[in-house]
Design an enzyme around this catalytic site. Sequence first.
Site, PDB file in Angstrom:
ATOM      1  CG  HIS A  26      -2.223   0.961   1.264  1.00 29.09           C
ATOM      2  ND1 HIS A  26      -1.674   1.976   1.681  1.00 29.09           N
ATOM      3  CD2 HIS A  26      -3.414   1.230   0.174  1.00 29.09           C
ATOM      4  CE1 HIS A  26      -2.919   2.784   1.496  1.00 29.09           C
ATOM      5  NE2 HIS A  26      -3.751   2.187   0.998  1.00 29.09           N
TER       6      HIS A  26
ATOM      7  CG  ASP B  55      -8.277  -2.865  -2.679  1.00 31.42           C
ATOM      8  OD1 ASP B  55      -9.011  -2.136  -2.674  1.00 31.42           O
ATOM      9  OD2 ASP B  55      -6.383  -1.717  -3.165  1.00 31.42           O
TER      10      ASP B  55
END
Length: 416
Positions: free
Chosen positions: A305, A362
Amino acid sequence: MDKKALLELSDGSKFELPILSGTTGSDVLNIKDLYRITGLFTYDPGFVSTASCSSAITFIDGDEGVLRYRGYDIADLAENNSFTAVIYLLLYGELPSSDQHKKFLLKLQELSKVSEQVINVIKAFPKTAHPMSILIACFASLSALYYERYGNNINNESLDFGVSAIAQVPAIVAMIYRHINDQKFINANSELSYSENFLRMMFGGAFDGDKSMFFAKALDKIFTLHADHEQNASTAAVRLVGSAGSNLFACLSAGVATLWGPAHGGANEAVINMLKEIEKSGDVDKFIEKAKDDKDPFKLVGFGHRVYKSYDPRARILKDACHEVLDQLEQDNKLLKIAKGLEEVALRDEYFVMRKLYPNVDFYSGIIMNAIDIPSSMFTPIFALARTTGWVTQWYEMINDGETKICRPRQLYVGK
């Protein structure tokens, strides 16, 4: 004592720059007068080291894996509060009392009706259109309705404009889904919760009462975890457009357009496509080795991320929710098996550990929605549904911030 940094240039000239401290998190070097006093700009592609605003909404500590809304830890909010309570928290700064929550739910119901103009916009798109393109047009259409009524006057707006966007977006997203599947639209049911109502408007009576409530609970968590995420790309786009004085709905349209990108909101759709590709090949190890080959352009989607340098706290919450949903469906989900295998590798393989490429939110949100039979093309619109709350909150904070100026980044010119 005020903190200061000393900037010394190669010609020997020295300048003091103030250092600002927030309530928590990293200090910030204040460079707003840098050009005036030094004749220099800073160079920061992607603004990865630049604070574009001050905000009291969301706090992230990427190194420690911390996410808080208005000071409340995300895990507590996701486990112990409904999404509508989180909406109230983000908009008004505190979790609602029981009475405040009831009144807020009534307001959401009152403002949830979608206009015929927006419905006609949805119907005008071909069934083959990507849902995000339709959602962009819907918010643009709302901006036209807004302009007809208020023009460019944004000085005395109440939060009702933002609440109306938050109230309408579930119905709009559900209508988009049903339009591209050539199904009749379903009206909202005031007796259902925000998330239950959304599922019903999408799928009608496809799920029984117990499953509908269970899936709505999982969606509620997904909505809460995606409601805001500090100054991410789409939120920055909303603020950038808003800094020019554009109305809220025009800014929301810009947020949706930014979220559509696979590097941002489109990532959970990309995760499912990747897992299907791995399933088709039947060789998980091959994809692992490709991801570890720095010369190979293939990268595992859903790992790592931009902000989190430890485990994404949202991923930990959704991992448990993912198992709960699949247990309820009594499914032996092949995609989840592949996902679990990839996660195990990422958590122990030196290549991933050294680079802190942990599974992110996600990675699991897509598996949950896939299990509920939500097609992957609808993942990003559902992300936008949740993030509308954050965009609205950030926009209102921006227009009421006395330091807000029109965004005007500089450049390092390298042409002729």
